[in-house]
Design a protein around this motif. Structure first.
Motif, PDB file in Angstrom:
ATOM      1  N   ASP A  26       0.869  -1.257   0.049  1.00  0.00           N
ATOM      2  CA  ASP A  26       0.070   0.087   0.074  1.00  0.00           C
ATOM      3  C   ASP A  26       0.798   1.287  -0.067  1.00  0.00           C
ATOM      4  OD1 ASP A  26      -2.860  -0.921   1.831  1.00  0.00           O
ATOM      5  OD2 ASP A  26      -2.495  -0.587  -0.197  1.00  0.00           O
ATOM      6  N   PHE A  29       1.540   3.495  -3.035  1.00  0.00           N
ATOM      7  CA  PHE A  29       0.754   4.311  -3.461  1.00  0.00           C
ATOM      8  C   PHE A  29       0.607   5.723  -2.533  1.00  0.00           C
ATOM      9  CE2 PHE A  29      -3.306   6.938  -2.864  1.00  0.00           C
ATOM     10  CZ  PHE A  29      -3.847   6.695  -4.068  1.00  0.00           C
ATOM     11  N   TYR A  33       1.541   9.308  -3.758  1.00  0.00           N
ATOM     12  CA  TYR A  33       0.467  10.388  -3.437  1.00  0.00           C
ATOM     13  C   TYR A  33       1.113  11.679  -3.035  1.00  0.00           C
ATOM     14  CZ  TYR A  33      -2.445  13.633  -0.970  1.00  0.00           C
ATOM     15  OH  TYR A  33      -3.059  14.711  -0.615  1.00  0.00           O
ATOM     16  N   ILE A  41      -5.682  13.072  -8.092  1.00  0.00           N
ATOM     17  CA  ILE A  41      -6.913  12.760  -7.800  1.00  0.00           C
ATOM     18  C   ILE A  41      -8.143  13.445  -8.398  1.00  0.00           C
ATOM     19  CG2 ILE A  41      -7.158  13.985  -5.482  1.00  0.00           C
ATOM     20  CD1 ILE A  41      -7.587  10.410  -5.884  1.00  0.00           C
ATOM     21  N   LEU A  44      -9.058  12.324 -11.921  1.00  0.00           N
ATOM     22  CA  LEU A  44     -10.219  11.065 -11.926  1.00  0.00           C
ATOM     23  C   LEU A  44     -11.496  11.520 -12.025  1.00  0.00           C
ATOM     24  CD1 LEU A  44      -8.694   8.330  -9.630  1.00  0.00           C
ATOM     25  CD2 LEU A  44      -7.764   9.106 -12.017  1.00  0.00           C
ATOM     26  N   SER A  45     -12.128  12.358 -11.284  1.00  0.00           N
ATOM     27  CA  SER A  45     -13.480  12.923 -11.452  1.00  0.00           C
ATOM     28  C   SER A  45     -13.498  13.473 -12.994  1.00  0.00           C
ATOM     29  CB  SER A  45     -13.744  13.781 -10.425  1.00  0.00           C
ATOM     30  OG  SER A  45     -12.875  14.763 -10.251  1.00  0.00           O
ATOM     31  N   LEU A  48     -13.891  10.936 -15.704  1.00  0.00           N
ATOM     32  CA  LEU A  48     -15.355  10.357 -15.454  1.00  0.00           C
ATOM     33  C   LEU A  48     -16.360  11.263 -16.423  1.00  0.00           C
ATOM     34  CD1 LEU A  48     -16.095   7.739 -14.238  1.00  0.00           C
ATOM     35  CD2 LEU A  48     -17.062   9.177 -12.317  1.00  0.00           C
ATOM     36  N   PHE A  51     -15.900  11.242 -19.961  1.00  0.00           N
ATOM     37  CA  PHE A  51     -16.271  10.103 -20.591  1.00  0.00           C
ATOM     38  C   PHE A  51     -17.871  10.095 -20.945  1.00  0.00           C
ATOM     39  CE2 PHE A  51     -18.382   5.931 -19.743  1.00  0.00           C
ATOM     40  CZ  PHE A  51     -18.153   5.353 -21.119  1.00  0.00           C
ATOM     41  N   PHE A 179      -2.944   4.324 -10.694  1.00  0.00           N
ATOM     42  CA  PHE A 179      -4.441   4.381 -11.114  1.00  0.00           C
ATOM     43  C   PHE A 179      -4.541   3.504 -12.370  1.00  0.00           C
ATOM     44  CE2 PHE A 179      -4.318   9.068  -9.747  1.00  0.00           C
ATOM     45  CZ  PHE A 179      -5.085   8.501  -8.422  1.00  0.00           C
ATOM     46  N   SER A 181      -5.458   0.602 -13.073  1.00  0.00           N
ATOM     47  CA  SER A 181      -6.659  -0.164 -13.122  1.00  0.00           C
ATOM     48  C   SER A 181      -7.841   0.811 -13.349  1.00  0.00           C
ATOM     49  CB  SER A 181      -7.088  -1.136 -11.699  1.00  0.00           C
ATOM     50  OG  SER A 181      -7.012  -0.188 -10.703  1.00  0.00           O
ATOM     51  N   PHE A 182      -7.859   1.927 -13.098  1.00  0.00           N
ATOM     52  CA  PHE A 182      -9.022   2.800 -13.470  1.00  0.00           C
ATOM     53  C   PHE A 182      -8.847   3.170 -14.779  1.00  0.00           C
ATOM     54  CE2 PHE A 182     -10.006   7.401 -14.268  1.00  0.00           C
ATOM     55  CZ  PHE A 182     -11.081   7.235 -13.632  1.00  0.00           C
ATOM     56  N   GLU A 185      -9.744   0.311 -16.864  1.00  0.00           N
ATOM     57  CA  GLU A 185     -11.211   0.343 -17.049  1.00  0.00           C
ATOM     58  C   GLU A 185     -11.762   1.231 -17.715  1.00  0.00           C
ATOM     59  OE1 GLU A 185     -12.896  -2.456 -15.466  1.00  0.00           O
ATOM     60  OE2 GLU A 185     -14.354  -1.589 -16.731  1.00  0.00           O
ATOM     61  N   LEU A 186     -11.173   2.611 -17.734  1.00  0.00           N
ATOM     62  CA  LEU A 186     -11.744   3.674 -18.594  1.00  0.00           C
ATOM     63  C   LEU A 186     -11.399   3.156 -20.079  1.00  0.00           C
ATOM     64  CD1 LEU A 186     -12.830   6.652 -18.463  1.00  0.00           C
ATOM     65  CD2 LEU A 186     -10.505   7.396 -18.375  1.00  0.00           C
ATOM     66  N   SER A 188     -11.474   0.205 -21.536  1.00  0.00           N
ATOM     67  CA  SER A 188     -12.555  -0.469 -21.912  1.00  0.00           C
ATOM     68  C   SER A 188     -13.760   0.160 -22.342  1.00  0.00           C
ATOM     69  CB  SER A 188     -12.875  -1.819 -20.825  1.00  0.00           C
ATOM     70  OG  SER A 188     -11.543  -2.058 -20.191  1.00  0.00           O
ATOM     71  N   ASN A 189     -14.059   1.058 -21.302  1.00  0.00           N
ATOM     72  CA  ASN A 189     -15.435   1.905 -21.569  1.00  0.00           C
ATOM     73  C   ASN A 189     -15.135   2.794 -22.846  1.00  0.00           C
ATOM     74  OD1 ASN A 189     -17.495   1.956 -19.443  1.00  0.00           O
ATOM     75  ND2 ASN A 189     -15.592   1.592 -18.321  1.00  0.00           N
TER      76      ASN A 189
END
Lengths: 222, 1023
Positions: A26, A29, A33, A41, A44-45, A48, A51, A179, A181-182, A185-186, A188-189
């Motif tokens: 951990d 990270f 950070y 951070i 990320l929003s 989203l 997207f 990030f 995995s984020f 995933e993004l 893939s979307n």
């Protein structure tokens, strides 16, 4: 090769990201950070939101009336942004190609390169990586801006933007390991979205062709 | 509901953490510190000062938030609302599947997915802000050691993880719920229904929003009723998205906090259920079943009533007593009787409005206006203004009222009396009669009834009047003429030959339908004007006139005398014939076959094409004769100036009009003047009085000259012009293909207009040069280098002009010019032999144009020219020989190479030559040093290409290998040097005085600086 202090100055912001490659706890990270977490951070929003904006644009394009779609007024702002995006993207892809990166293995290759840069201190590769990262950041900014404009009126630019976001996600997932995995995933979307637009474009193209042929037939009849 | 273990508790934490009020939307964030020694301090369980509820750690809370979001976006209630699905099921049952599919697909965006990030953004920013300056600084400066601030940072990590999980869920739901393959745009019918539904729904939603949450919550007996209100809003959002709009109601109407807060509550109360694929299938099945049910039970009326927003109650029983006589009302005149009478007609009206095919808006207008007219009619009945027929039925009155609304109101769909009578199941004349008797004077038609009157005489006489005025003053404006006409008619001054009925029509039109009068007569003036000018122009070019193209031209301008095309055509034809009879000398002859003989479409197309050609050629002939004051005519002969220079006899003269073209000498080229283009210009501008003069002036200004088609081609063939020396070099075919390829590379790389082009453009240019060499070789071999029919054009000077002419143009399997890129010479000839034809010059090719031969009688009045043209045609045809088997055998493949030729050959051969000239030995090392190439590269080059290079280079034994050119090699290098020098110093006439030409080197950097580019059109190169 002699390594001096100046070399480390150039190296610093890349080494930050690769320092995690060797740990798996951990506090990797946490370490990360401490360097750029505050800014990232929030990114990320924003990602989203971007997207969802593109997704909304694709849906608008899919369901809007064809006449409205065709008679849309020209938006110079979008055009300019699209032009900017296109030039930056070609620059970006060219840089990626210099590393021999194909679309499929961008992430893996960048990770290997980061590792290599860390171990072998190759200044050329380091600079190239830095440039890729910098251009990637600029492209994201354009993509964020474009997502807030009426992209549904410019389906080809929309397609290109989504495609670009898809590629960028691959490299981002390598650069910003925490990030990973984020971004995976993004990606893939975005991939799903890209497929959707390409299908709609294909359909519309064949529909337009059909109308053209019909019109031509009408002309001949007249 | 907050889980106890998630509550912020100062007793258990060991370092600072951030907690938030779990009330979504509340911005209460707090940094929670651990109690000293685990028990000293107040507020062990911190609460929100506003909502009085225990705080929760942000990293725990973020999961709950995303849970609420997922519950909102993928709730079972997100399926389409029942009333909407009912409408779709009944009105568009075939679109049900695609509608449902689209709805599910649009749901996440329609239900406000876009607003999630706004909240999350605020949350994370708040998180960062709440940290003390010291904490932030330490974190930023990388001064964190060990596990310090572990919990703070872990909070942020969890936020990132939740994002990822949410994205993952979003994708999974999308894959499971959406049937992407069957996703189609909504049909027009469904779109209309959605619009209606949304309009209705928005009214209710606005009320909901106005009331606000608290009031609604008070009104709603249970939380589930409250949830329905929210679902209504979310459904509106999805509906808007399905209509291609953004879900403004969600994005602007509700805040993200509000939306997901309530959904969090619904979720906690167990009101949310996850949507599954099975739910959708079940829903679809149910809807399909109900569709069958509706179709059986004809529920149409129920839906219709809602749609139309008409004041009709569903349970209203329609009175079957249709036979109530109106005269009873008159006779009895009692209040109850009148009410009953009105009620009867109203019900009939209701029935009819439903049956009429129109949009819902139109139906609504029709219904309201009909009701108003019914009331007016009833009041007239009450006043005994007229006597009603004894047998008049309520249905007839209702249908007539509707008819009166339709004819007097322009916004409604036009329905004829007959159609309406059929819908109402009445006799064909009943509506007309009733309208005439009771309604016409009150509600006249909105449109002038052209079909009721004959305009034949009116058109003729008034056109004559207009024609005479225009003849006296050609520059008179349409508006002025219209005012003259109006004044005359208002003062009762009509043309003598008009009878009373015509005058009645004109007066009625002027008094009741002034707009129609203005439009009709201004159109008529325009028509007569066009006929006047067009006839003048046609007469000048000696062409016959055809009315139909004029009709097409006028209709494009919006001039139609308010008639449909065929009637409009008929009117113009009548006017033309009438005027032409009066002024025989002024009007040219008219071709009248088109519609009178009822041509088929195919025939008409051919006929139109023919007419196009004739007018185009006539115009061309007129221009040739009159341009530059007849300069193109020399002693009565029309000649191509270039043919004359070269002393050609066959390829010149009027009989080859088809082969004569206009060439722009200046770089200014606003228009091209081909025959078909000339016709287009003529059709477009024939209404202008000075059209012919104008076009001549334009052509003279653009310095247009007359030359034959072949010479025109040569003017534009810059590839040949620049590389003519090489292409036509006599010894070219004595070289091997590889050598030719090497030399082509040399000339393109050294000619100053092509040397700096991109690789791709150079490749194209090389290909063009190769194509010309191939063509030259074939024609040289087969026809000894000259046009087989005229014997004038040859391959040495005019290679570009040779066309492959098919014996029968109808049987044309290949385009000859496309073959040169990809086939060898022998293959090309074989293919063309099978296509039956031969190479001739383009001028002779144009003589064989059958379409031209067919119309020469119509183009030339002079029989002698026609005869000459026919003779020329026969002569060309007689001399024309097809490609035969013997000819195929004669063709070899001078350009078929075995080795891929690259620029490196030139480089290496040159290097060996240079070294040997210097007296040095050519080895891998010396070549590498000379060319500044790696040693290994040089070695590999000679090793791999040895087989080919041995033709030109001696590979001497020994170490290191020494290279020297053999005789053939020396010959090739000297050829390379020769052509390099030639093309380096090649100049054209234009270059002589050019300021950018400095010692054989062009320093022009812009296209407009080069005199060759400025003068040459369609330049194949770019700077």
């Amino acid at each position: 090769m002699e390594i001096n202090d100046e070399f480390f100055d150039d190296f610093s912001d890349i080494i930050e990201n690769i320092s995690f490659l060797t740990y798996e706890k951990d506090y990797e990270f946490l370490e990360w950070y401490s360097i750029e977490g505050l800014n990232k951070i929030n990114e990320l929003s924003r990602q989203l939101q971007t997207f969802f904006n593109y997704k909304a644009a694709v849906i608008h394009y899919r369901f809007s009336e064809p006449q409205k779609r065709d008679n849309s007024t020209k938006n110079e702002h979008i055009k300019n942004k699209a032009r900017e995006l296109s030039s930056l993207s070609s620059h970006y892809i060219e840089k990626l190609r210099r590393f021999g990166l194909e679309n499929k293995n961008v992430k893996e290759r960048i990770l290997i390169l980061l590792q290599r840069v860390k171990n072998q201190s190759n200044k050329f590769e380091l600079n190239l990586l830095k440039e890729i990262k910098k251009i990637g950041k600029e492209i994201w900014i354009i993509l964020h801006i474009m997502s807030k404009l009426e992209m549904n009126l410019y389906p080809k630019s929309l397609y290109f933007a989504v495609k670009m976001a898809n590629i960028l996600c691959s490299s981002e997932s390598a650069f910003f390991w925490p990030f990973s995995s984020f971004y995976e995933e993004l990606k893939s979307n975005y991939k799903q979205l890209e497929k959707e637009i390409s299908e709609i474009l294909q359909k519309n193209k064949s529909r337009q062709k059909k109308t053209k042929v019909e019109r031509r037939k009408e002309k001949v009849v007249i | 509901m907050i889980k106890k273990e998630n509550q912020a508790n100062r007793k258990i934490i060991k370092e600072d953490r951030i907690a938030i009020c779990p009330h979504i939307g509340c911005d209460h964030l707090e940094r929670i510190k651990p109690l000293k020694f685990g028990f000293l301090g107040f507020r062990k369980y911190p609460t929100c000062s506003k909502h009085k509820i225990p705080l929760i750690f942000i990293d725990e809370f973020i999961g709950d938030f995303f849970q609420a979001v997922t519950a909102c976006l993928f709730d079972k209630s997100s399926l389409p609302p029942e009333d909407l699905i009912k409408m779709i099921t009944i009105k568009a049952p075939n679109d049900l599947n695609s509608f449902l599919n689209g709805w599910i697909y649009a749901n996440p965006i329609g239900r406000g997915a876009q607003i999630i990030s706004i909240y999350i953004d605020d949350l994370t920013k708040g998180y960062i802000k709440i940290l003390s300056r010291k904490q932030r600084k330490r974190l930023n400066n990388n001064q964190v050691s060990g596990n310090r601030y572990y919990m703070l940072r872990l909070g942020l990590k969890k936020i990132a993880e939740k994002y990822t999980i949410f994205l993952q869920k979003l994708r999974e739901y999308s894959e499971v719920l959406n049937d992407m393959r069957n996703l189609k745009p909504q049909s027009d019918k469904v779109r209309d229904l959605l619009k209606i539904w949304l309009k209705e729904d928005m009214k209710e939603i606005n009320e909901i929003i106005d009331k606000g949450d608290n009031e609604l919550l008070l009104e709603a007996e249970t939380l589930s009723v409250f949830k329905k209100n929210y679902d209504k809003i979310l459904h509106a959002g999805t509906c808007a998205v399905l209509l291609g709009k953004s879900p403004t109601i969600i994005l602007k109407g509700i805040s993200s906090f509000e939306l997901f807060r309530v959904y969090n509550e619904f979720l906690n109360a167990g009101l949310c259920k996850e949507l599954t694929r099975e739910d959708i299938s079940l829903y679809l099945r149910k809807s399909e079943e109900s569709s069958k049910f509706y179709n059986k039970n004809d529920m149409f009326s129920q839906i219709d009533d809602k749609e139309k927003n008409i004041d009709i109650k569903e349970d209203m029983i329609i009175n079957k007593n249709d036979n109530l006589k109106i005269d009873e009302i008159n006779k009895n005149s009692s209040e109850s009787g009148i009410r009953k009478f009105r009620q009867n007609i109203k019900e009939q009206l209701k029935k009819l409005v439903r049956l009429i095919e129109a949009t819902n808006e139109q139906k609504e207008i029709l219904w309201r206006k009909s009701l108003k007219r019914l009331d007016e009619f009833v009041s007239r009945v009450k006043r005994n203004e007229f006597l009603l027929h004894r047998n008049k039925k309520a249905k007839v009155v209702a249908a007539t009222i509707i008819y009166s609304v339709i004819v007097s109101y322009e916004g409604l769909k036009n329905i004829s009396q007959e159609d309406l009578a059929e819908i109402a199941e009445l006799g064909h004349t009943s509506i007309g009669e009733t309208y005439l008797k009771y309604f016409k004077s009150y509600y006249p038609r909105a449109k002038f009834p052209f079909y009721s009157y004959s305009f034949k005489r009116i058109n003729k006489e008034i056109s004559l009047l207009i024609f005479n005025i225009i003849k006296a003053s050609t520059e008179i404006k349409t508006t002025e003429l219209l005012i003259i006409l109006k004044n005359n008619f208002m003062n009762e001054r009509f043309p003598e030959k008009l009878d009373e009925s015509d005058i009645y029509v004109l007066k009625r039109m002027l008094n009741l339908y002034e707009d129609t009068f203005n439009k009709y007569f201004s159109d008529l003036i325009e028509v007569v004007k066009l006929l006047y000018f067009s006839a003048t122009n046609h007469k000048l070019i000696e062409a016959t006139i055809v009315i139909y193209p004029l009709v097409e031209y006028l209709e494009k301008l919006g001039i139609n005398l308010l008639q449909k095309t065929l009637t409009f055509y008929k009117y113009i034809r009548e006017i033309y014939d009438f005027l032409a009879e009066k002024y025989k000398d002024f009007f040219p002859e008219r071709l009248s076959r088109a519609f009178e003989e009822k041509m088929t479409e195919e025939q008409y197309r051919k006929y139109k094409n023919e007419y196009r050609q004739v007018v185009g050629y006539k115009l061309k002939l007129y221009l040739i004769k009159n341009m530059y004051n007849g300069e193109f005519i020399n002693n009565g002969k029309i000649e191509c100036s270039e043919c004359k220079k070269e002393g050609f006899r066959v390829n010149t003269g009027i009989s080859r009009l088809n082969a004569l073209t206009f060439h722009h000498l200046s770089g200014k080229k606003n228009e091209i003047f081909t025959t078909s283009r000339l016709y287009d210009i003529f059709t477009k501008k024939q209404g202008k009085i000075n059209f012919l003069e104008e076009i001549m002036k334009q052509m003279e200004a653009e310095k247009v000259i007359l030359i034959c088609r072949a010479h025109h081609m040569m003017f534009h063939d810059l590839y040949f012009r620049y590389f003519k020396y090489f292409i036509t070099w006599e010894k070219l075919f004595s070289l091997s293909a590889e050598e030719i390829y090497i030399l082509i590379r040399v000339i393109v790389n050294n000619f100053r207009l092509t040397m700096n082009l991109s690789k791709r453009r150079k490749r194209v240019i090389r290909q063009r040069i190769k194509n010309r060499i191939k063509k030259k070789y074939i024609i040289d071999r087969i026809y000894e280098g000259v046009c087989q029919t005229c014997g004038e054009f040859n391959t040495k000077h005019h290679i570009r002009v040779f066309d492959f002419c098919h014996l029968d143009p109808e049987i044309k399997n290949v385009e000859a010019r496309t073959l040169f890129d990809s086939y060898s010479c022998s293959e090309i000839v074989k293919i063309l032999k099978n296509d039956i034809g031969g190479f001739i010059c383009t001028n002779c090719h144009s003589v064989l144009d059958m379409e031209y031969i067919k119309v020469i009688d119509k183009i030339f009045d002079n029989e002698k020219i026609c005869e000459e043209t026919r003779k020329d045609y026969l002569r060309v045809k007689k001399n024309f020989s097809l490609i035969s088997d013997e000819m195929v055998k004669m063709i070899g493949n001078p350009l078929k190479k075995d080795v891929v030729i690259r620029g490196s050959y030139i480089k290496y051969l040159g290097a060996i030559y240079k070294l040997s000239k210097k007296g040095s030995v050519a080895t891998n090392k010396t070549i590498s040093n000379l060319l500044n190439i790696k040693y290994a590269g040089v070695k590999t080059f000679f090793l791999r290409r040895r087989e080919f290079l041995e033709q030109y280079v001696n590979f001497d034994f020994g170490r290191p290998t020494q290279y020297s050119l053999n005789t053939r090699g020396i010959k090739l290098v000297s050829l390379i040097n020769y052509f390099r020098n030639y093309y380096c110093s090649l100049e054209f006439d234009e270059c002589e005085n050019c300021i950018f030409n400095k010692r054989f080197k062009c320093i022009a950097t812009q296209p407009n600086q080069c005199p060759i580019i400025v003068n040459g059109n369609n330049l194949p190169f770019q700077f």
